[in-house]
Design a protein around this motif. Structure first.
Motif, mmCIF file in Angstrom:
data_model
loop_
_atom_site.group_PDB
_atom_site.id
_atom_site.type_symbol
_atom_site.label_atom_id
_atom_site.label_comp_id
_atom_site.label_asym_id
_atom_site.label_seq_id
_atom_site.Cartn_x
_atom_site.Cartn_y
_atom_site.Cartn_z
ATOM 1 N N GLY A 152 0.690 -1.207 0.042
ATOM 2 C CA GLY A 152 -0.052 -0.113 0.215
ATOM 3 C C GLY A 152 0.714 1.339 0.032
ATOM 4 N N GLY A 173 -2.052 5.082 3.757
ATOM 5 C CA GLY A 173 -2.681 5.327 2.730
ATOM 6 C C GLY A 173 -2.253 6.945 2.163
ATOM 7 N N MET A 190 -6.793 8.484 -1.016
ATOM 8 C CA MET A 190 -6.140 7.671 -0.123
ATOM 9 C C MET A 190 -6.699 6.596 0.098
ATOM 10 N N GLN A 191 -6.149 5.468 0.384
ATOM 11 C CA GLN A 191 -6.845 4.318 0.653
ATOM 12 C C GLN A 191 -5.861 3.450 1.733
ATOM 13 N N PRO A 192 -6.296 3.582 2.941
ATOM 14 C CA PRO A 192 -5.451 2.564 4.043
ATOM 15 C C PRO A 192 -5.648 1.488 3.824
ATOM 16 N N GLU A 208 -9.037 -3.721 3.974
ATOM 17 C CA GLU A 208 -9.504 -2.235 3.727
ATOM 18 C C GLU A 208 -10.519 -1.934 4.440
ATOM 19 N N HIS A 214 -12.483 5.830 3.812
ATOM 20 C CA HIS A 214 -10.993 5.844 3.197
ATOM 21 C C HIS A 214 -10.260 6.776 3.416
ATOM 22 N N SER A 217 -6.692 7.182 8.163
ATOM 23 C CA SER A 217 -5.545 6.567 7.965
ATOM 24 C C SER A 217 -5.096 5.499 9.054
#
Length: 361
Positions: A152, A173, A190-192, A208, A214, A217
């Motif tokens: 990631g 993310g 962002m995509q933690p 996820e 999203h 964090s």
């Protein structure tokens, strides 16, 4: 900002001397970075009662540290986006080595040793691509021997699972770049992720959050002996929203997000600093320095089990009877049943984390 030259000053050349075990420095239970009244940054070894067993100078503000599992040796990481980390011989108080991130990489302030102590894993950023990297270092001289993808963007904290083989990574993310310091560059997309990796970089599992979260964090981690993961989050979205800042995950299952009632949750300003399980593992807690609060939850049902108010509380560690915590005002305290008691007060400002020392039996 401390330069490379100042980090390298005094670097011990050639081979490292044989290292003594943690008992040689009084068998501390935790490591913590702090700012002292004379303006120096130091790494301290603490016991559960809050006594400082040793303190060693750092050349800049520390973030987190990693303790060698066998020797009285620690790696002190600078705050992101730092490119250096100092290896300290805690028995002698000397700098044993300095590691530098390779060109095109910077550290995120965390790392972990392998169980046998022969390798150090570090969370890093590939500056060109913005993707996360796990650096691999041979601890015999601290030479770089490889790297692999973190799974990631913005890997921050990382822990070793109880099987002693699996790494769990908090891919927060958030993309950053040294030219813009700590500026967050990709918040809209962002995509933690919580990522489980083997020690060769193979992805074992990815977790996820729901799409509406999203911008939450995933930053810091705690691991219970049975493999249950706790993760602390930092909200990057609308400040009028008060999402959960604590999650639990067991491999193969969906994450469980825990939150206090809005009257308490709304005071936290979307920021959890540290996380730990209690000694018995029945409760999990997060510290929220912006809200001056420590929140404890029951693991069995996910319900809030107590709110404890302390100014600038952030460092948090497991204790046999509950938790140990530190604050930016110098407090070292214990939380056992329904009362948080001050054990000690040091003449310093404790930084973000309280790192347990894991030594071999």
């Amino acid at each position: 900002m401390t330069s490379r030259r100042s980090f390298l000053a005094g670097l011990a050349a050639a081979s490292l001397a044989p290292l003594r075990g943690w008992s040689s420095v009084g068998a501390p239970d935790y490591l913590a970075a702090a700012l002292f009244p004379d303006g120096t940054f130091r790494l301290a070894g603490l016991d559960t009662g809050g006594d400082i067993l040793f303190s060693l100078p750092l050349t800049a503000r520390g973030h987190a540290a990693a303790a060698h599992p066998h020797h009285a040796q620690a790696v002190a990481f600078a705050r992101r986006p730092g490119t250096f980390a100092i290896i300290i011989d805690c028995a002698t108080g000397t700098q044993a080595a300095v590691i530098e991130a390779p060109r095109g990489r910077h550290f995120y302030g965390h790392g972990v040793f392998s169980t046998d102590g022969t390798r150090l894993f570090t969370t890093e950023n590939d500056i060109e691509t913005g993707q996360g990297v796990i650096g691999v270092w041979n601890t015999d001289g601290y030479t770089r021997i490889g790297e692999f993808a973190s799974g990631g963007v913005g890997p921050h904290d990382m822990r070793l699972m109880p099987d002693d083989r699996t790494l769990v990574v908090a891919n927060g993310g958030i993309e950053t770049h040294p030219e813009t310091g700590r500026t967050k560059l990709n918040l809209p997309v962002m995509q933690p992720r919580l990522t489980y990796l083997d020690q060769n970089g193979g992805v074992l599992e990815q977790v996820e959050l729901p799409k509406k979260l999203h911008k939450n964090s995933i930053r810091h981690l705690a691991v219970r002996p049975d493999g249950l993961i706790g993760f602390a989050m930092q909200w990057q979205g609308d400040s009028s929203q008060h999402p959960p800042l604590l999650g639990l995950h067991r491999r193969g299952e969906k994450p469980l997000l825990l939150s206090a009632p809005d009257a308490d949750q709304s005071t936290l300003q979307g920021y959890a600093g540290s996380i730990a399980f209690s000694g018995a593992g029945e409760t999990v807690a997060i510290t929220c320095p912006r809200g001056n609060a420590l929140h404890r939850f029951r693991v069995a049902d996910g319900q809030l089990d107590g709110v404890f108010l302390h100014e600038d509380v952030c460092g948090l560690g497991t204790a046999s009877n509950g938790f140990v915590f530190t604050t930016g005002t110098g407090v070292i305290g214990q939380l056992s049943t329904n009362k948080a008691q001050i054990s000690n007060r040091a003449d310093c400002q404790w930084d973000n984390h309280l790192i347990p020392i894991r030594t071999a039996a």
